[in-house]
Design a protein around this motif. Sequence first.
Motif, PDB file in Angstrom:
ATOM      1  N   GLU A   1      44.716  38.918  26.490  1.00 43.99           N
ATOM      2  CA  GLU A   1      44.732  37.519  26.908  1.00 43.99           C
ATOM      3  C   GLU A   1      45.666  37.265  28.093  1.00 43.99           C
ATOM      4  O   GLU A   1      45.714  36.155  28.610  1.00 43.99           O
ATOM      5  CB  GLU A   1      45.154  36.640  25.723  1.00 43.99           C
TER       6      GLU A   1
ATOM      7  N   THR B   1      46.187  37.541  31.601  1.00 40.84           N
ATOM      8  CA  THR B   1      45.521  37.819  32.881  1.00 40.84           C
ATOM      9  C   THR B   1      46.516  38.214  33.964  1.00 40.84           C
ATOM     10  O   THR B   1      46.176  38.986  34.868  1.00 40.84           O
ATOM     11  CB  THR B   1      44.711  36.599  33.343  1.00 40.84           C
ATOM     12  N   GLU B   2      47.727  37.703  33.893  1.00 39.27           N
ATOM     13  CA  GLU B   2      48.737  38.072  34.892  1.00 39.27           C
ATOM     14  C   GLU B   2      49.035  39.563  34.823  1.00 39.27           C
ATOM     15  O   GLU B   2      49.103  40.244  35.858  1.00 39.27           O
ATOM     16  CB  GLU B   2      50.024  37.277  34.675  1.00 39.27           C
TER      17      GLU B   2
ATOM     18  N   GLN C   1      47.105  41.858  33.540  1.00 40.77           N
ATOM     19  CA  GLN C   1      45.896  42.582  33.927  1.00 40.77           C
ATOM     20  C   GLN C   1      45.819  42.716  35.450  1.00 40.77           C
ATOM     21  O   GLN C   1      45.427  43.762  35.972  1.00 40.77           O
ATOM     22  CB  GLN C   1      44.664  41.870  33.379  1.00 40.77           C
ATOM     23  N   GLN C   2      46.210  41.670  36.157  1.00 40.84           N
ATOM     24  CA  GLN C   2      46.232  41.720  37.612  1.00 40.84           C
ATOM     25  C   GLN C   2      47.299  42.690  38.107  1.00 40.84           C
ATOM     26  O   GLN C   2      47.081  43.439  39.075  1.00 40.84           O
ATOM     27  CB  GLN C   2      46.472  40.324  38.178  1.00 40.84           C
TER      28      GLN C   2
END
Length: 214
Positions: A24, A26-27, A29-30
């Motif tokens: 969950e 996303t930061e 994941q980037q």
Amino acid sequence: MHQASKIFCRNLERSISAKKQMLEDTEMQQEFSKAVDLILQSYQSGGRLYLAGNGGSAADAQHLAAEFVCRLGKDRASLPAEALTTDSSILTAIGNDYGFDVVFSRQLEGKLTENDVFLGITTSGNSPNILKAVQTCQDKNIPSIVFTGHGGGAVRSLCDVCVIAHGELTSQIQEVHLVLEHTLCECVEAALFNFKLDISSPHQDQPGSLRRAA
């Protein structure tokens, strides 16, 4: 239920929870994507990956170096990677003469070239020898990546890419790190050697020569 089974189930639940939080985030994941890109750029320019960590993270550094040099999933050319945790003569000489805080940075001073990249692994984000290693990368204008936990610690503001694993305990963070490390190698292999990544069917083996369980 036997107490050992209860503890095992508890730890599985904690590990799953930490990994779900990463799903969950996303930061992060980037940030992970940036780490993949940096290592790809290094290899495409003829560079080498250096890795370091302490304790279990030292084992992770050696594990990941082995995946790059040997292979993760399919036959391909070897990729240059070196864990800075394996040479007992170098480690003890630097530790004895200069101190344990510089056992990695001293090696990087002599090894780094302009196309290399460094990956440090520290669950706390505050390991002095990882901080020193990242500072050496800054001095040499070499990109640094860190896999960490607990909010990133002091290293977060020093490195170029910081992937922070979720989890309250060191063991949980290390379990997330292992997923990051395997995925990192998988993505780099796929990009460099044109392996097809099947992200829609995670339970199906891809065709080709896969490495079987040892």
